[in-house]
Design a protein around this motif. Structure first.
Motif, PDB file in Angstrom:
ATOM      1  N   MET A 131       0.841  -1.195   0.000  1.00  0.00           N
ATOM      2  CA  MET A 131       0.000   0.000   0.000  1.00  0.00           C
ATOM      3  C   MET A 131       0.872   1.239   0.000  1.00  0.00           C
ATOM      4  O   MET A 131       1.764   1.359   0.842  1.00  0.00           O
ATOM      5  CB  MET A 131      -0.872   0.009   1.270  1.00  0.00           C
ATOM      6  CG  MET A 131      -1.787   1.197   1.325  1.00  0.00           C
ATOM      7  SD  MET A 131      -2.240   1.644   2.976  1.00  0.00           S
ATOM      8  CE  MET A 131      -0.704   2.158   3.678  1.00  0.00           C
ATOM      9  N   ARG A 132       0.673   2.094  -0.971  1.00  0.00           N
ATOM     10  CA  ARG A 132       1.493   3.303  -1.043  1.00  0.00           C
ATOM     11  C   ARG A 132       0.880   4.409  -0.195  1.00  0.00           C
ATOM     12  O   ARG A 132      -0.322   4.363   0.111  1.00  0.00           O
ATOM     13  CB  ARG A 132       1.584   3.767  -2.487  1.00  0.00           C
ATOM     14  CG  ARG A 132       2.311   2.786  -3.357  1.00  0.00           C
ATOM     15  CD  ARG A 132       2.200   3.173  -4.788  1.00  0.00           C
ATOM     16  NE  ARG A 132       0.820   3.108  -5.234  1.00  0.00           N
ATOM     17  CZ  ARG A 132       0.452   3.272  -6.494  1.00  0.00           C
ATOM     18  NH1 ARG A 132       1.351   3.511  -7.404  1.00  0.00           N
ATOM     19  NH2 ARG A 132      -0.811   3.216  -6.840  1.00  0.00           N
ATOM     20  N   LYS A 188       8.707  -1.574   1.912  1.00  0.00           N
ATOM     21  CA  LYS A 188       9.412  -1.868   0.653  1.00  0.00           C
ATOM     22  C   LYS A 188       9.602  -0.559  -0.081  1.00  0.00           C
ATOM     23  O   LYS A 188       8.798   0.364   0.072  1.00  0.00           O
ATOM     24  CB  LYS A 188       8.542  -2.844  -0.148  1.00  0.00           C
ATOM     25  CG  LYS A 188       8.973  -3.106  -1.528  1.00  0.00           C
ATOM     26  CD  LYS A 188       8.186  -4.274  -2.111  1.00  0.00           C
ATOM     27  CE  LYS A 188       6.871  -3.827  -2.724  1.00  0.00           C
ATOM     28  NZ  LYS A 188       6.295  -4.874  -3.571  1.00  0.00           N
ATOM     29  N   GLU A 242      10.409   1.083  -3.912  1.00  0.00           N
ATOM     30  CA  GLU A 242      10.577   0.784  -5.340  1.00  0.00           C
ATOM     31  C   GLU A 242      10.447   2.041  -6.158  1.00  0.00           C
ATOM     32  O   GLU A 242       9.406   2.697  -6.107  1.00  0.00           O
ATOM     33  CB  GLU A 242       9.475  -0.158  -5.796  1.00  0.00           C
ATOM     34  CG  GLU A 242      10.003  -1.446  -6.337  1.00  0.00           C
ATOM     35  CD  GLU A 242       8.960  -2.500  -6.174  1.00  0.00           C
ATOM     36  OE1 GLU A 242       9.212  -3.490  -5.481  1.00  0.00           O
ATOM     37  OE2 GLU A 242       7.876  -2.273  -6.715  1.00  0.00           O
ATOM     38  N   SER A 283       9.921   4.620  -9.266  1.00  0.00           N
ATOM     39  CA  SER A 283       9.087   4.678 -10.457  1.00  0.00           C
ATOM     40  C   SER A 283       9.306   6.040 -11.108  1.00  0.00           C
ATOM     41  O   SER A 283       9.768   6.973 -10.450  1.00  0.00           O
ATOM     42  CB  SER A 283       7.619   4.492 -10.074  1.00  0.00           C
ATOM     43  OG  SER A 283       7.205   5.509  -9.215  1.00  0.00           O
ATOM     44  N   PRO A 284       8.999   6.150 -12.401  1.00  0.00           N
ATOM     45  CA  PRO A 284       9.266   7.426 -13.083  1.00  0.00           C
ATOM     46  C   PRO A 284       8.356   8.532 -12.582  1.00  0.00           C
ATOM     47  O   PRO A 284       7.181   8.311 -12.293  1.00  0.00           O
ATOM     48  CB  PRO A 284       8.963   7.101 -14.556  1.00  0.00           C
ATOM     49  CG  PRO A 284       8.106   5.906 -14.534  1.00  0.00           C
ATOM     50  CD  PRO A 284       8.453   5.134 -13.304  1.00  0.00           C
ATOM     51  N   PHE A 293       4.596   7.669  -4.121  1.00  0.00           N
ATOM     52  CA  PHE A 293       4.519   6.527  -5.028  1.00  0.00           C
ATOM     53  C   PHE A 293       5.500   5.404  -4.741  1.00  0.00           C
ATOM     54  O   PHE A 293       5.259   4.273  -5.128  1.00  0.00           O
ATOM     55  CB  PHE A 293       4.765   6.987  -6.477  1.00  0.00           C
ATOM     56  CG  PHE A 293       3.619   7.733  -7.070  1.00  0.00           C
ATOM     57  CD1 PHE A 293       3.492   9.100  -6.896  1.00  0.00           C
ATOM     58  CD2 PHE A 293       2.648   7.066  -7.798  1.00  0.00           C
ATOM     59  CE1 PHE A 293       2.429   9.790  -7.441  1.00  0.00           C
ATOM     60  CE2 PHE A 293       1.582   7.759  -8.352  1.00  0.00           C
ATOM     61  CZ  PHE A 293       1.478   9.117  -8.178  1.00  0.00           C
ATOM     62  N   TYR A 329       6.271   1.549   0.003  1.00  0.00           N
ATOM     63  CA  TYR A 329       5.152   0.615   0.174  1.00  0.00           C
ATOM     64  C   TYR A 329       5.156   0.045   1.581  1.00  0.00           C
ATOM     65  O   TYR A 329       6.188  -0.418   2.058  1.00  0.00           O
ATOM     66  CB  TYR A 329       5.287  -0.566  -0.798  1.00  0.00           C
ATOM     67  CG  TYR A 329       5.124  -0.220  -2.254  1.00  0.00           C
ATOM     68  CD1 TYR A 329       6.165   0.382  -2.965  1.00  0.00           C
ATOM     69  CD2 TYR A 329       3.952  -0.516  -2.933  1.00  0.00           C
ATOM     70  CE1 TYR A 329       6.032   0.692  -4.297  1.00  0.00           C
ATOM     71  CE2 TYR A 329       3.809  -0.218  -4.276  1.00  0.00           C
ATOM     72  CZ  TYR A 329       4.852   0.383  -4.955  1.00  0.00           C
ATOM     73  OH  TYR A 329       4.718   0.686  -6.278  1.00  0.00           O
ATOM     74  N   GLU A 341      10.731   2.539 -18.485  1.00  0.00           N
ATOM     75  CA  GLU A 341      10.401   2.423 -17.081  1.00  0.00           C
ATOM     76  C   GLU A 341       8.931   2.115 -16.909  1.00  0.00           C
ATOM     77  O   GLU A 341       8.078   2.679 -17.565  1.00  0.00           O
ATOM     78  CB  GLU A 341      10.749   3.733 -16.381  1.00  0.00           C
ATOM     79  CG  GLU A 341      12.232   3.876 -16.198  1.00  0.00           C
ATOM     80  CD  GLU A 341      12.557   5.049 -15.306  1.00  0.00           C
ATOM     81  OE1 GLU A 341      13.656   5.590 -15.429  1.00  0.00           O
ATOM     82  OE2 GLU A 341      11.699   5.425 -14.506  1.00  0.00           O
ATOM     83  N   GLU A 342       8.629   1.217 -15.975  1.00  0.00           N
ATOM     84  CA  GLU A 342       7.256   0.824 -15.749  1.00  0.00           C
ATOM     85  C   GLU A 342       6.576   1.842 -14.863  1.00  0.00           C
ATOM     86  O   GLU A 342       7.154   2.287 -13.877  1.00  0.00           O
ATOM     87  CB  GLU A 342       7.231  -0.539 -15.051  1.00  0.00           C
ATOM     88  CG  GLU A 342       7.704  -1.669 -15.920  1.00  0.00           C
ATOM     89  CD  GLU A 342       6.791  -1.838 -17.112  1.00  0.00           C
ATOM     90  OE1 GLU A 342       7.306  -1.990 -18.213  1.00  0.00           O
ATOM     91  OE2 GLU A 342       5.573  -1.801 -16.936  1.00  0.00           O
ATOM     92  N   PRO A 343       5.338   2.192 -15.173  1.00  0.00           N
ATOM     93  CA  PRO A 343       4.615   3.065 -14.246  1.00  0.00           C
ATOM     94  C   PRO A 343       4.316   2.297 -12.967  1.00  0.00           C
ATOM     95  O   PRO A 343       4.281   1.074 -12.964  1.00  0.00           O
ATOM     96  CB  PRO A 343       3.328   3.383 -15.003  1.00  0.00           C
ATOM     97  CG  PRO A 343       3.154   2.282 -15.967  1.00  0.00           C
ATOM     98  CD  PRO A 343       4.517   1.804 -16.329  1.00  0.00           C
ATOM     99  N   SER A 344       4.087   3.037 -11.918  1.00  0.00           N
ATOM    100  CA  SER A 344       3.813   2.420 -10.626  1.00  0.00           C
ATOM    101  C   SER A 344       2.505   1.633 -10.702  1.00  0.00           C
ATOM    102  O   SER A 344       1.512   2.136 -11.188  1.00  0.00           O
ATOM    103  CB  SER A 344       3.704   3.555  -9.610  1.00  0.00           C
ATOM    104  OG  SER A 344       3.766   3.080  -8.317  1.00  0.00           O
ATOM    105  N   ASP A 349      -2.632   0.126  -6.460  1.00  0.00           N
ATOM    106  CA  ASP A 349      -2.737  -0.412  -5.112  1.00  0.00           C
ATOM    107  C   ASP A 349      -3.977  -1.269  -4.989  1.00  0.00           C
ATOM    108  O   ASP A 349      -4.992  -1.001  -5.628  1.00  0.00           O
ATOM    109  CB  ASP A 349      -2.822   0.731  -4.096  1.00  0.00           C
ATOM    110  CG  ASP A 349      -1.470   1.046  -3.506  1.00  0.00           C
ATOM    111  OD1 ASP A 349      -1.260   2.184  -3.111  1.00  0.00           O
ATOM    112  OD2 ASP A 349      -0.627   0.125  -3.460  1.00  0.00           O
TER     113      ASP A 349
END
Lengths: 133, 333
Positions: free
Chosen positions: A1-2, A30, A32, A34-35, A99, A102, B131-134, B137
């Motif tokens: 969950m962000r 966690k 990670e 992201s762009p 974003f 997590y 790059e992968e988007p997030s 959830d």
């Protein structure tokens, strides 16, 4: 969950006066990358409850391996035009916090009733019991 | 085949075995993608701008993946934990692919956006790592008890093949009308003003469809049900389109009529559409799903090649592709 999702989550248990924002009890985190989508972030910011975000970051921070970016204590993000003037570093920090972090395992706790919602494998379990609907 | 909804609670029907079967069936994946694309089209989101979308009954994330491909950020909820676990697995697989570690060996490999610079047998062979988007959830939650979000959170809501589950009660306390009303009034609150919701569902009967529309109207939504391909039992799809504007009128459904209007672009004004065979192509978007069969039952060469590829990935014995594959056969007589 962000933290982005956490910013909007609310406890709707019957009888709760204010089930927002949910307090976070961390077990595992966690991280990670992201762009960064600057335009999306600027569009999103007026909706984000900044105080809740800062509080959430404070609750998550002690458990992170990499320290979370510093955010200013208060910031008025409700004005979309003003947000255009934010510098790239702030935008990048906001993106990281919303974003890229997590909560993998832990608990979400209602500030009003203390009801605990478990989080397992990044998924919060918000299923209500029969008497809470 | 009886309806899944009659067998019991959604989380019992979609147990681990069923969830795995669902997620790996290429037919299921294809259908869900199509429905999602159509739902996104009906949403009429502001173009070129990502939206924050709620996916109700997201299941194993098939619809969420389509949302991501369109560049949106989504949050999904589902009552079946096993389906959500499949969604997590899917996210893991995508992440491994993006890092160039795994082989893209799943059936629903229409991840055209994913160019790897991996040096193993990747049939895309790109040189840049996109790059992968997030990913979205996920929440484990029962939509019949409302939605656990603060007011005015989302720009839009979609739901694919999930809403009908609310029409069946599985315990003494569950009353369909109450659950539907609870869901819709909660949806009304969590959508921001001006947002729209498109919920595709499978009504068992017209009574169900009416019950659903009535509950939606009672809480203040405007809109209606769009029915695509009303004359075909298989292709018929119902989309409940909801809006906050009192004057909103739901657009016409697709009828699948072929004709001169086939090549015209979609009308961008009111959303009234007469004959638009493939909305994806008409909108000028790159066709992201697998190739379609010809309407009328014929098979195109691309479809044959794609199907053979799918079979190979499943590990089945497949003949090599040659210049004769899918060649036009002479007329029978």
């Amino acid at each position: 969950m962000r933290l982005l999702t956490h910013n909007f989550l609310q406890s709707n248990v019957r009888g709760t006066e204010k089930g927002y924002p949910l307090n976070i009890e961390v077990t595992t985190i966690k991280y990670e990358e992201s762009p960064v989508d600057k335009e999306f972030l600027l569009n999103l910011l007026p909706k984000v409850n900044y105080n809740a975000l800062v509080a959430a970051v404070k609750q998550m921070s002690p458990h992170c391996e990499q320290p979370l970016p510093e955010l200013p204590e208060t910031m008025d993000v409700s004005n979309a035009e003003q947000n255009q003037n934010l510098d790239d570093a702030t935008i990048s920090n906001l993106h990281k916090v919303l974003f890229d972090v997590y909560l993998v395992e832990g608990w979400l706790i209602c500030p009003d009733t203390g009801r605990k919602f478990p989080v397992k494998e990044c998924i919060p379990n918000m299923i209500l019991h029969e008497d809470e609907i | 085949m009886s309806r899944p909804e009659l067998t019991g609670h959604a989380s019992l029907f979609y147990n681990e075995k069923e969830a795995r079967k669902y997620d790996s069936s290429s037919r299921m994946v294809g259908i869900q993608r199509e429905i999602t694309e159509r739902a996104i089209e009906l949403l009429k989101l502001p173009s070129n701008r990502p939206s924050f979308i709620l996916d109700v009954g997201c299941g194993s994330g098939l619809s969420g993946q389509v949302l991501e491909e369109h560049g949106h950020v989504w949050v999904g909820c589902d009552v079946s934990r096993d389906m959500l676990n499949m969604a997590n697995e899917r996210i893991e697989r995508k992440r491994e692919e993006a890092m160039g570690e795994g082989d893209s060996s799943e059936d629903d490999s229409d991840n055209d956006m994913n160019d790897n610079d991996s040096n193993n047998n990747d049939n895309k062979g790109g040189t840049t790592t996109e790059e992968e988007p997030s990913p979205g959830d996920l929440l484990h939650h029962d939509m019949g008890t409302g939605l656990p979000f603060r007011p005015a959170s989302f720009d839009a809501c979609i739901s694919i093949s999930a809403l009908q589950w609310l029409c069946y009660s599985n315990t003494k306390e569950q009353i369909p009308k109450k659950r539907l009303t609870r869901f819709f009034s909660s949806l009304y609150q969590v959508l921001r003003r001006g947002a729209r919701a498109v919920l595709q569902f499978y009504p068992e009967s017209s009574e169900h469809a009416i019950l659903i529309s009535e509950c939606a109207a009672k809480v203040g939504f405007a809109g209606g049900i769009v029915v695509d391909y009303p004359n075909s039992t298989k292709a018929k799809k119902h989309y409940l389109v909801l809006s906050f504007e009192r004057s909103y009128k739901a657009p016409q459904g697709l009828t699948g009529l072929e004709g001169a209007l086939l090549n015209e672009g979609r009308s961008s004004s009111g959303g009234v559409r007469v004959a638009d065979k493939d909305p994806r192509r008409a909108a000028g978007k790159k066709s992201r799903g697998p190739p379609r069969k010809k309407k009328g039952g014929g098979k195109t060469k691309e479809w044959i090649l794609h199907k053979k590829e799918t079979q190979r990935k499943k590990g089945k014995d497949t003949r090599k592709d040659t210049k004769f594959t899918g060649r036009k056969r002479p007329m029978r007589f």
